[in-house]
Structures are given as structure tokens and as C-alpha cells.
Write an enzyme that holds these catalytic residues in place. Structure first.
Site, PDB file in Angstrom:
ATOM      1  N   SER A 149       0.831  -1.200   0.000  1.00  0.00           N
ATOM      2  CA  SER A 149       0.000   0.000   0.000  1.00  0.00           C
ATOM      3  C   SER A 149       0.863   1.246   0.000  1.00  0.00           C
ATOM      4  O   SER A 149       1.790   1.359   0.814  1.00  0.00           O
ATOM      5  CB  SER A 149      -0.903  -0.018   1.248  1.00  0.00           C
ATOM      6  N   SER A 150       0.603   2.185  -0.907  1.00  0.00           N
ATOM      7  CA  SER A 150       1.312   3.464  -0.965  1.00  0.00           C
ATOM      8  C   SER A 150       2.806   3.227  -1.157  1.00  0.00           C
ATOM      9  O   SER A 150       3.213   2.721  -2.188  1.00  0.00           O
ATOM     10  CB  SER A 150       1.008   4.289   0.284  1.00  0.00           C
ATOM     11  N   SER A 151       3.639   3.518  -0.175  1.00  0.00           N
ATOM     12  CA  SER A 151       5.061   3.232  -0.316  1.00  0.00           C
ATOM     13  C   SER A 151       5.289   1.755  -0.624  1.00  0.00           C
ATOM     14  O   SER A 151       6.163   1.393  -1.409  1.00  0.00           O
ATOM     15  CB  SER A 151       5.797   3.622   0.971  1.00  0.00           C
ATOM     16  N   MET A 154       4.484   1.224  -4.223  1.00  0.00           N
ATOM     17  CA  MET A 154       5.610   1.677  -5.033  1.00  0.00           C
ATOM     18  C   MET A 154       6.711   0.614  -5.057  1.00  0.00           C
ATOM     19  O   MET A 154       7.298   0.315  -6.104  1.00  0.00           O
ATOM     20  CB  MET A 154       6.153   2.989  -4.462  1.00  0.00           C
ATOM     21  N   HIS A 287      -6.768   8.081  -0.372  1.00  0.00           N
ATOM     22  CA  HIS A 287      -5.528   7.334  -0.137  1.00  0.00           C
ATOM     23  C   HIS A 287      -5.767   6.359   1.015  1.00  0.00           C
ATOM     24  O   HIS A 287      -5.291   6.559   2.136  1.00  0.00           O
ATOM     25  CB  HIS A 287      -4.402   8.313   0.185  1.00  0.00           C
TER      26      HIS A 287
END
Length: 420
Positions: A149-151, A154, A287
């Protein structure tokens, strides 16, 4: 230990073996265990692992990664992966990032070291964790997956780009394309070229080249990619979902025009690009992903499960016919899968058990893993969809030690099929 104690331990071990449950030392289904000394760790990361008591001899491995400011234990508590691991028998690795990036600790997706295969930093640490689980718990090297998730989303794209020979698929929630950040100074969303000002825009060729340059000369298969983003996400702009799509479709040599679109659940708009890339636009979501049901959809995409995903068949809606031709120490088995329901099956995995002594040496129209025991056949690109009242034919060649009976029983996406 006393003789009585030794006898008791032997009895317990025997009962466990009879029950068919494999126990690994150091972890249980009820606890998250921290592992130290797991191998090369240039990112100085922490590792936690969740190992359910009931699992196959070669369980799948899912690397599940938190967002900035989070931790492995935190993502374990806030996501559904460990509860699904209890149901489906796979191992979950929860890495904890240690690099400060203005939002707490985040996974390094910005440094030069993190953008090169074997360059160092967090990606190398994560691969060490995977190797540890393969060696300690018998993890299946053909079923290693990344999600986050998120970072962590990525870093999911990062791991798929750098280590396509390690990971078979990934599900990135609220991520960015690989090589989106120029350096550490470019990472904070407010001032970043990647995430600031609505998101960075490059051509599909430029994005695809970034992946190809991460592992120069690699010509093997690429991991399948599932992408998730909320349409109201302003921290990591929703527009970056399109950039991710352009990157991975270019890597696979696919058009940016979807081969199919649907809405598997209210607010989940899905676009598929062959069977290699699929993207979910979650209407009105900020987010805040993954939310309920999304981890199960990721596992369905990976092929770990056939239940909980958007399009599982209903009970009584599949049939299987199997025929064996045997000789000396070899055999072939031809399998016909029929959709006896009223809706199309879009993406499938067929699970079955081989008789003792049989080992698959090759197959057609599907991928097969592992080669013996409890096997799962997963659709090829050309036969992923089975329309109502239609069939697909698959099969394999195997060696045997005398038992030439066909495989049985058969379950399609988790649903038991009729045979005959």
C-alpha cells in the site's frame, strides 16, 4: 527430557503427521514472528513472518508491504492477508522499512542503489527475506508474490521490475511506476516531479525502457501486474494509475486499449489488458487502499485462491473429464474443463491431486505447479475465459512408478467440479 516426556512428544508428532498438518518451527497461525539474521540486509530492514499451521509442503509466499510511517506488524494488523493465509495456507512476509523520508519510514524507491538489480538498499533486503522463507519453510519459488500500500505499492512495482525471475505477480495499491522518483529530494509528494502537480507524465516507451534497463539482458517471463487506485486520491495522484498501466503494458508489448472492462463490485471499475495487466479504479476512494475484499481479489489474481475474487464460479457450474494414456514409466493425461453455468469464468485455476509416484514433466495450455502432489493448473493467455457451455482442453505428460490413475478430485477457482 524424561523417557515419559520423550514418549509424549513422539505421540504428539505422530498425531500431527496423521492429521496432515505441517508445523514449522518458530511461528504459528496465531502469531507474527520477527526474524533476525535472515541474510544480506543493506536496507537495515526488520522482518516479520506469518506462517499458518496448516499449509502445503511448498506454500506460496506473499510479501506484503506497508505505507510510509507504517510497519510490518501494523500492516499485518490492518490488512486481511494473514487471515486469508490461515484459510489458504500461504506464508506472509511483512518487511518494515527503516529509511526516513519526511513521512516517517518509507521503502526506498528513490536511490540509485534501489533502481538497479543487486544494487543494494531495500530491494536486496526483501529478496533475502524471500530466500529465507524458501529455505526455512519450504516456500515455493514458483509462487512468490508482492503487494503493498502506498510506499509498499511503489516497492511492489520496484520488485517486479528488478526481480522478474523471483516474483510471479504483484498487486500494487496506490503506487507509482518504477523509476518515477529522481532521488531522495524528489520523494516528498508536495515537491516531487513524480507525485506533485498531478503526477509525472511520460510515454509508454519511456516507462517500459526504465523497467527493461533495470535488469539488462533479461529475456525470461515477466510477472503479471494488478494495479489499484482511488479516483479521489490526492496524496498519490490518481493520474499515476494510467502511467503504471502504460509502463507495464509496454513491457508486455500490449496496447493501452483494454481487452475487456467490467465492474466486479460496486465502485470497482476494472480494465484488463490481455491476462497480464489489470487495473482497478475505485470510485470516490482516497488514499485508503486496500479496503475490504481487495486482498482476496489480489490472491485470486495471483492464483493462490479461487475464492473471494470477483468472478468465482458457483457450486455445480463446472465439470471435468480426465483421460490417461500410459506406457512403461510414463503417461499423458488429457483434461477437459467445462463451464456448465450461465456466466463466463474469466481467469481460472484448476486444483487436483496426482496419485503417488506421478511427476509432471511437461504440460500444454496451462502452467502447472508444483510438479507432484497437490497441483494447480493456471490458465494460459489464450484460454483465460470459459464462456457458458464451453470447454477448454489442457493436459500434461508425467512419469509414474506404477499408479497410472487419473488425478482427482478437481476444483475450479475453489469450487468442486463434477467428473465423468
Amino acid at each position: 527430557m524424561t523417557a515419559r516426556g520423550t514418549t509424549l512428544m513422539t505421540l504428539v508428532s505422530t498425531l500431527i503427521a496423521i492429521a496432515g498438518v505441517v508445523l514449522a518451527p518458530g511461528a504459528s497461525a496465531a502469531s507474527l514472528v520477527e526474524v533476525t539474521g535472515f541474510g544480506d540486509n543493506p536496507g537495515r530492514m526488520r522482518m516479520h513472518v506469518y506462517v499458518p499451521d496448516a499449509r502445503p509442503a511448498e506454500p506460496a509466499i506473499v510479501v506484503a508491504m506497508h505505507g510510509c510511517g507504517g510497519s510490518g506488524p501494523g500492516f499485518h494488523s490492518s490488512s486481511e492477508f494473514s487471515s486469508l493465509a490461515d484459510r489458504h495456507g500461504f506464508v506472509v512476509i511483512y518487511p518494515s522499512a527503516q529509511q526516513e523520508a519526511g513521512f516517517g519510514k518509507c521503502f526506498d524507491t528513490w536511490s540509485d542503489a534501489a533502481k538497479r538489480r543487486g544494487g543494494g538498499s531495500d530491494p536486496v533486503s526483501i529478496v533475502s527475506m524471500v530466500t529465507y522463507v524458501q529455505q526455512r519453510y519450504g516456500g515455493d519459488p514458483d509462487r512468490v508474490f508482492a503487494t503493498g500500500s502506498s510506499s509498499g505499492g511503489m516497492m511492489t512495482n520496484e520488485m517486479l521490475a528488478l526481480y522478474p525471475d523471483v516474483f510471479k505477480a504483484g498487486a500494487a495499491f496506490m503506487g507509482v511506476p518504477f523509476h518515477c522518483f529522481a532521488n531522495a529530494a524528489d520523494f516528498p509528494p508536495g515537491s516531487s516531479r513524480c507525485t506533485g502537480g498531478g503526477g509525472l507524465n511520460r510515454t509508454p516507451q519511456q516507462w517500459g525502457d526504465a523497467v527493461r534497463q533495470a535488469y539488462p539482458g533479461y529475456t525470461g517471463p515477466r510477472p503479471r501486474v494488478q494495479l489499484w487506485h482511488g479516483t479521489a486520491d490526492t496524496l498519490v495522484p490518481y493520474s499515476l494509475l494510467q502511467e503504471e498501466i502504460e509502463q507495464w503494458t509496454n513491457v508486455f508489448g500490449l496496447s493501452q486499449t483494454p481487452t475487456s472492462t467490467d465492474t466486479p463490485r460496486p465502485g470497482w471499475n476494472r480494465s484488463r489488458y490481455s491476462d497480464k495487466v489489470e487495473a482497478y479504479s475505485i470510485q470516490g476512494a482516497g488514499h485508503s487502499l486496500p479496503s475490504a475484499g481487495m486482498a482476496a481479489a489480489a490472491l485470486e489474481f495471483f492464483g493462490i485462491t479461487g475464492t473471494g475474487g470477483p468472478n468465482p464460479p458457483q457450486p455445480g457450474t463446472c465439470g471435468v473429464k480426465a483421460a490417461v494414456t500410459a506406457w512403461n514409466n510414463g503417461l499423458t493425461e488429457s483434461i477437459t474443463i467445462t463451464n456448465t453455468g450461465t456466466t463466463a469464468i474469466d481467469g481460472w485455476s484448476l486444483a487436483f491431486t496426482l496419485p503417488g509416484g506421478q511427476t509432471i514433466t511437461s504440460g500444454w495450455n496451462a502452467t502447472y505447479s508444483p510438479s507432484a502432489g497437490q497441483v494447480t493448473a493456471r490458465n494460459a493467455g489464450h484460454n483465460a475465459t470459459i464462456a457458458p457451455n464451453r470447454s477448454v482442453d489442457i493436459g500434461f505428460q508425467a512419469t509414474h512408478t506404477g499408479d497410472t490413475a487419473p488425478a482427482a478430485p478437481f476444483t475450479l477457482n475453489g469450487v468442486t467440479c463434477s467428473t465423468g
